[in-house]
Design an enzyme around this catalytic site. Sequence first.
Site, short mmCIF file in Angstrom:
data_model
loop_
_atom_site.label_atom_id
_atom_site.label_comp_id
_atom_site.label_asym_id
_atom_site.label_seq_id
_atom_site.Cartn_x
_atom_site.Cartn_y
_atom_site.Cartn_z
N TYR A 48 -19.58 -12.95 0.10
CA TYR A 48 -20.02 -11.68 0.81
C TYR A 48 -21.09 -11.66 1.36
O TYR A 48 -21.97 -11.76 1.06
CB TYR A 48 -19.65 -10.66 -0.11
N PRO A 92 0.24 2.46 1.45
CA PRO A 92 0.51 2.19 2.79
C PRO A 92 0.48 3.52 3.49
O PRO A 92 0.36 4.41 3.14
CB PRO A 92 1.97 1.85 2.70
N GLY A 111 4.18 6.54 7.53
CA GLY A 111 4.92 6.06 8.40
C GLY A 111 5.36 4.59 8.22
O GLY A 111 6.04 4.02 8.63
N LEU A 134 8.34 5.81 1.73
CA LEU A 134 9.13 5.64 0.58
C LEU A 134 7.80 6.14 -0.50
O LEU A 134 8.19 6.79 -1.71
CB LEU A 134 9.87 4.70 0.04
#
Length: 305
Positions: free
Chosen positions: A75, A228, A231, A235
Amino acid sequence: MTTGTPAAATREATMSAGGTVTIGGDLTVSRIGYGAMRLTGPRVWGDYPDCARAVGVLRAAVERGVNFIDTADVYGPHSNEELIREALHPYPDDLVIATKGGFVRGGPDYSDLGAVGNRNYLRQAAHMSLRRLGLDHIDLYYLHTPAMTDVPFEDIVGTLADMRRSGLIRHIGLSNISADQLRTALAITDIAAVTVQHNVAVRENAAVRRLAEEAGIVFSPWHPGDMPEEGEGDLFHAVIDPIAAAHDATPRQIALAWQLHLGPRTLPIPGTTSVKHLEENLAAGHIHLDAEEVGVITALAPEEH
């Protein structure tokens, strides 16, 4: 910190909210950790552009009861470990810092990311992480990826076992592995923790979670609260948004709370660059989902067996 202060009370509240989990039989930490990867530059390359803000987020996490921080030598590379030392050293007695080795990166493009399993390289990587973090041993050291081409996976696990016997590391972790690889590793040595991507939408690693639970290993999902976008995941939102409303919470808080309900050894490591978002993540530990709510969320994505 002394007991009775507002800061101490906040830490105690965080520790009690989601409960605790014990790594390797002797490291007890709060069940919501902090993933520090986002405190780097774009594409996880270079320094985070606002050092004061990054230091503030790390200190706020510890002040609010987080005592498990996840980082890696790649990182930055290296700058994330150095930032943690700048922000938090000397460390609180109960703070556990997990870091990783095995990935190498030749530039800012992800195409420059490779993996090295050479015994001497891994030992050197751990020693360099110790120097950057200002530690005399690493409490939890992950092999960052098993996708090596230079050394068989079994030999790499053997190297990690040798590093533990020598006192360089306290416990062994494995990152981004499959269930079969975890079984292979367990036949060689004790494994204290595994970390893989796992959230309401991404379940390819559910078999790793189940095997870890069966074996008494801490399961530390990364990107644990990801949802998510509307759009793209209608669901998911159709199911989770009403649950969030019922708990006066955000969908991401519900997604994170769902992780905590999957098993007592789950240790999610959400990352953020915002103290406000950090506090929202920690508040997810106070959310109690009933069995039906957990079930409908779990049913949203297929899980590999």
